[in-house]
Write an enzyme that holds these catalytic residues in place. Structure first.
Site, mmCIF file in Angstrom:
data_model
loop_
_atom_site.group_PDB
_atom_site.id
_atom_site.type_symbol
_atom_site.label_atom_id
_atom_site.label_comp_id
_atom_site.label_asym_id
_atom_site.label_seq_id
_atom_site.Cartn_x
_atom_site.Cartn_y
_atom_site.Cartn_z
ATOM 1 N N GLN A 223 8.995 28.849 1.114
ATOM 2 C CA GLN A 223 10.303 29.347 0.686
ATOM 3 C C GLN A 223 10.200 30.759 0.113
ATOM 4 O O GLN A 223 11.217 31.369 -0.194
ATOM 5 C CB GLN A 223 10.881 28.421 -0.395
ATOM 6 C CG GLN A 223 11.135 27.010 0.068
ATOM 7 C CD GLN A 223 11.523 26.071 -1.068
ATOM 8 O OE1 GLN A 223 10.949 24.999 -1.188
ATOM 9 N NE2 GLN A 223 12.493 26.437 -1.888
ATOM 10 N N ARG A 370 15.444 21.281 -6.169
ATOM 11 C CA ARG A 370 16.857 21.659 -6.085
ATOM 12 C C ARG A 370 17.393 21.979 -7.477
ATOM 13 O O ARG A 370 18.391 21.414 -7.950
ATOM 14 C CB ARG A 370 17.663 20.526 -5.446
ATOM 15 C CG ARG A 370 18.934 21.073 -4.807
ATOM 16 C CD ARG A 370 19.559 20.170 -3.832
ATOM 17 N NE ARG A 370 20.660 20.881 -3.209
ATOM 18 C CZ ARG A 370 21.307 20.453 -2.152
ATOM 19 N NH1 ARG A 370 20.970 19.334 -1.595
ATOM 20 N NH2 ARG A 370 22.300 21.153 -1.654
ATOM 21 N N CYS A 371 16.714 22.903 -8.113
ATOM 22 C CA CYS A 371 16.924 23.072 -9.549
ATOM 23 C C CYS A 371 16.459 24.455 -9.949
ATOM 24 O O CYS A 371 15.546 25.012 -9.365
ATOM 25 C CB CYS A 371 16.076 22.008 -10.239
ATOM 26 S SG CYS A 371 15.707 22.308 -11.949
ATOM 27 N N GLU A 741 22.453 24.093 -5.891
ATOM 28 C CA GLU A 741 21.858 22.934 -6.547
ATOM 29 C C GLU A 741 22.756 22.266 -7.581
ATOM 30 O O GLU A 741 22.365 21.264 -8.181
ATOM 31 C CB GLU A 741 20.567 23.366 -7.217
ATOM 32 C CG GLU A 741 20.780 24.324 -8.346
ATOM 33 C CD GLU A 741 19.550 25.161 -8.623
ATOM 34 O OE1 GLU A 741 19.401 25.617 -9.744
ATOM 35 O OE2 GLU A 741 18.730 25.350 -7.718
#
Ligand code: CDP
Length: 796
Positions: A223, A370-371, A741
């Protein structure tokens, strides 16, 4: 009359443009790391430790070397001869690449085999004989700091125990004073369990070192390609310009693909040694057992309250279990990420947070699943504490939140932990949510149902979340500042290519970045191609995670478009034979202020940049922008869930769920809705069914998709989404705030609060996630709290 192009028609901001990347994905034409086949490519498999803590007495790889088709067996000892047995982590710790002295978690990488195909490599791994001497095991922070606990990181100097850090933020004395004057103190203890991002595609890499050019090319599932390039330069001591990281299509990331994993390093070394491409593709159990976990944080929380419901102060202590290595991918300055963003939505005078991080015999954790760096835990703790406090006060859940919200007129607002929130309409969002769920009516139904023995519950979660790390004053990873970038080239025909330092992994950047260009320049989105993920071509950026793409890279796209517009204005003045001051802009076109019919389109300016530029002007129409955001963006969300709990079985069903998200200006409303749907699905899964933990011996229980359940459309409840409230971000160039998120961050507390609300009469204050039927049944039947902290109980 205006001759501006119609923004929605050209796919600008606000258009629910279909995702262009889906053209290849739905045809099976995506190009993932495992799709790449290079001439002469070999395959790598990893031998993992079966034990959680053990001294390595010996490793005998002779039988593996003898297997036909095996080219190389790597062990820690061999790695050590090249100074590669250990590597730096993103949090200034070290991590074993291949174990030398000890194994420190089940699934740790012990050896690698590189062979003609993955099956030979796997068989050869099984032929390696490792003699282990088992050691006592630690699986939680209490054990980590117990008297006489074995020191897990005895490889480190100055590490006499298992404590990684003690960190604090806020005003300790002021908080103590506020607590002393409180009418009531509400307390809550709980554990946010380990959870694991489960991308469909696991991690993997193909390293290809070319001795002739000295260039290393690595295709990988990352990512953050530029961070990886920097890390490879450090670890492998290769010059940065000779390293090219290519992140092709990624089958989901969710934070799992930010860290640097031993498999990447081993495939790189193997390619350098063998001078052939080496592919490593992780299997599902390998991914679940060894790559970056999230959460695993304990809370002791207290709220100092005035009798009328006003919150006077917050006190929080968290214990964070980081596993065997402190490898969190997070800003260097904050030891427990942005945990101190808790309670940012509420007007609270003073607060104090202490945090202690410890090692354990578990895979290194701390990825922001997701944070935005521990924000998920922060908001979960916050909203669970809010519910407990309202109950302790005997106050209505919604009224208690509303009276403590930061009011609309109080922005910018400095939180007690030092953040600056800058915009929002919190009460309005709550109103939309309460109306949508038919709050008063549900409360009546709930009371009636209760009198007939049925358990209905309603859970609320309201939160503002810091997204878009971050400004370079405060945010860096390993000293590299967290800005981002965009490069835009407008071709002669008015078509364009935009490249950013972010890397989409399902969010739809190929669609939405083109929409920002369309909004800024009036070039139709379909005329703009978006490219990311190749460090040889993309401008430097910190990657995509923590919902930072829109706040930072998206802002860079807007800013670079404006640079292009500024040059195009000069070209327009030249073409129209007037001075620049006489020129006006409307979408897609410059015109003469005094003669609006006389104008030139942005496409005509593009031709002129190559064919008819004024004397002295540098030809071409391209630019690069680096964007250092002045602040984080602060979206706000209200999630409300209603449930029915079956007291006989502990099974709970969602009756209704309403989500109100204010993420400022929505670039692509359809994509935003998709992001919220996905986030809510993950929130539901975390609260309801995802079970991954450890037994007393450190065995990872649940590292398979029979225990760690992924919800399908069948299990997932329906969600009702609301987009009525739009508060533009005051500092973002197009007024957007992050959204990727929010629902996964704020959602879990709404589900848990709903179940606890349904069983309110039992006196149970907490059930740890996942709220499996047996846990809920135990709580209802025995009227006691249920902890999910490891080690796992024998009856789980
Ligand atoms: O960093 P990441 O891409 O995961 O998250 P994000 O930027 O918050 O949003 C994910 C997707 O939603 C991106 O493709 C954005 O372009 C889109 N989005 C949007 O259309 N409008 C917003 N205000 C925020 C995000």
């Amino acid at each position: 009359m205006s001759q501006a192009v119609d923004e929605i028609k050209i796919g600008g901001i606000g258009a629910s443009r279909k995702r262009v990347e889906d053209n290849r994905f739905i045809r099976g034409k995506g190009n993932y790391t495992d799709d790449i086949v290079l001439p002469g490519m070999l395959h790598m498999e990893i031998l993992r430790s079966p034990l959680a803590h053990a001294r390595i007495k010996s490793i005998d790889a002779s039988k593996a070397w003898d297997i036909p088709g095996v080219h190389l067996v790597l062990t820690g000892e061999m790695m050590a001869t090249r100074n590669l047995a250990w590597m730096p982590t993103l949090s200034y710790d070290t991590q074993a690449v291949l174990a030398t002295d000890k194994v420190r978690f089940q699934g740790q990488e012990v050896a690698c085999v590189i062979a003609d195909d993955p099956y030979i490599a796997k068989d050869a791994c099984e032929a390696i004989v490792v003699d282990y001497e088992p050691l006592p095991v630690i699986v939680n922070p209490v054990q980590a700091v117990a008297e006489g606990a074995p020191v897990i990181r005895d490889d480190k100097e100055n590490q006499p125990d298992n404590v990684i850090y003690d960190w604090e933020v806020g005003d300790r004395d002021g908080t103590d004073r506020a607590f002393a004057s409180a009418d009531l103190v509400s307390r809550l203890e709980l554990h946010y369990p380990r959870s694991h991002p489960s991308p469909i595609e696991c991690c993997g890499s193909i390293a290809d070192f070319n001795r002739a050019t000295s260039k290393l090319t690595v295709y990988m599932t990352t990512q953050a390609p530029h961070i990886i390039r920097a890390a490879v330069a450090m670890v492998a001591e290769l010059p940065e310009h000779m390293i090219r990281i290519i992140s092709p299509d990624i089958g989901g990331g969710f934070g799992n693909k930010v860290p640097v994993y031993p498999g990447y390093v081993c495939s790189i070394l193997a390619s350098i040694l063998l001078e052939r491409p080496v592919k490593w593709i992780e299997d599902k159990s390998g991914n679940l057992i060894s790559t970056g976990f999230a959460r695993d944080v304990y809370l002791k929380g207290e709220l100092a309250l005035r009798r009328d419901g006003k919150i006077l102060a917050v006190r929080m202590h968290t214990d964070a279990d980081h596993g065997a290595f402190f490898s969190d991918a997070q800003p260097s300055k904050f030891k427990i990420g942005l945990m101190h963003s808790a309670f940012a939505a509420y007007d609270i005078p003073v607060a104090h947070l202490t945090a202690r991080g410890t090692y354990s015999n578990k895979a290194p954790g701390g990825v922001a699943y997701r944070c935005s760096f521990r924000v998920t835990e922060a908001m979960f703790f916050q909203e669970r504490m809010m519910q407990a406090a309202a109950d302790d006060l005997g106050m209505d859940q919604a009224a208690f939140r509303r009276m403590n919200f930061v009011p609309d007129e109080a922005f910018p607002h400095r939180t007690p932990f030092g953040f600056l929130t800058d915009s929002g309409q919190y009460a309005k969002c709550l109103d939309v949510g309460l109306t949508a769920i038919d709050y008063e009516n549900f409360r009546q139904q709930q009371a009636e149902a209760h009198s007939r023995g049925r358990l209905l519950g309603l859970g609320i979660s309201t939160m503002t979340e810091p997204l878009g790390a971050g400004n370079s004053r405060e945010y860096d990873i390993l000293g590299i500042k967290m800005f981002d970038s965009a490069e835009l080239k407008v071709h002669m025909t008015g078509k364009a290519i935009v490249r950013t330092g972010a890397r989409t992994q399902g969010q739809g950047h190929e669609t939405t970045w083109a929409q920002i260009v369309a909004h800024e320049l009036g070039i139709p989105a379909e005329d703009v191609v978006v490219e990311e993920g190749d460090t040889d071509t993309a401008p430097f950026g910190m990657g995509t995670y923590a919902s930072r793409s829109t706040p930072v890279a998206g802002a860079a796209v807007a800013m670079v478009s404006r640079k292009i517009r500024a040059k195009a204005r000069k070209l327009a003045a030249h073409l129209l034979e007037v001075s620049e001051e006489d020129i006006e802009w409307e979408l897609g076109r410059f015109y003469i202020r005094s003669a609006p019919d006389r104008g030139v389109t942005i496409q005509e300016c593009a031709v002129a940049a190559y064919a008819n530029m004024p004397d002295g002007m540098e030809p071409g129409l391209d630019a690069t922008a680096y964007y250092d955001p002045p602040n984080l963006t602060w979206p706000f969300a209200v999630y409300i869930v209603t449930v029915e709990v079956d007291p006989e079985t502990g099974v709970w069903d969602v009756l209704n769920m309403v989500a109100v998200d204010d993420c400022g200006v929505r670039i692509n409303p359809m994509i935003v809705e998709g992001q919220i749907m996905g986030g809510l699905t993950e929130a539901y899964a975390m609260s309801n069914m995802q079970f991954i933990t450890f037994d007393a011996d450190g065995n990872c229980v649940g590292a398979n998709y029979m225990d760690y359940l992924l919800p399908t459309a069948w299990e997932t409840p329906g969600f009702e989404l609301h987009s009525e409230v739009v508060t533009p971000c005051p500092h973002h160039p197009i007024g957007a705030k992050g959204i990727g998120e929010c629902a996964a961050v704020g959602g879990p507390a709404a589900f848990v609060n709903a179940v606890l609300d349904a069983i309110k009469g039992t006196g149970v204050r907490n059930i740890d996630m996942p709220l499996l039927p047996d846990r809920v049944w135990e709580a209802v039947t025995y009227r006691r709290d249920v902890s999910g902290a490891p080690p796992v109980r024998s009856d789980d």
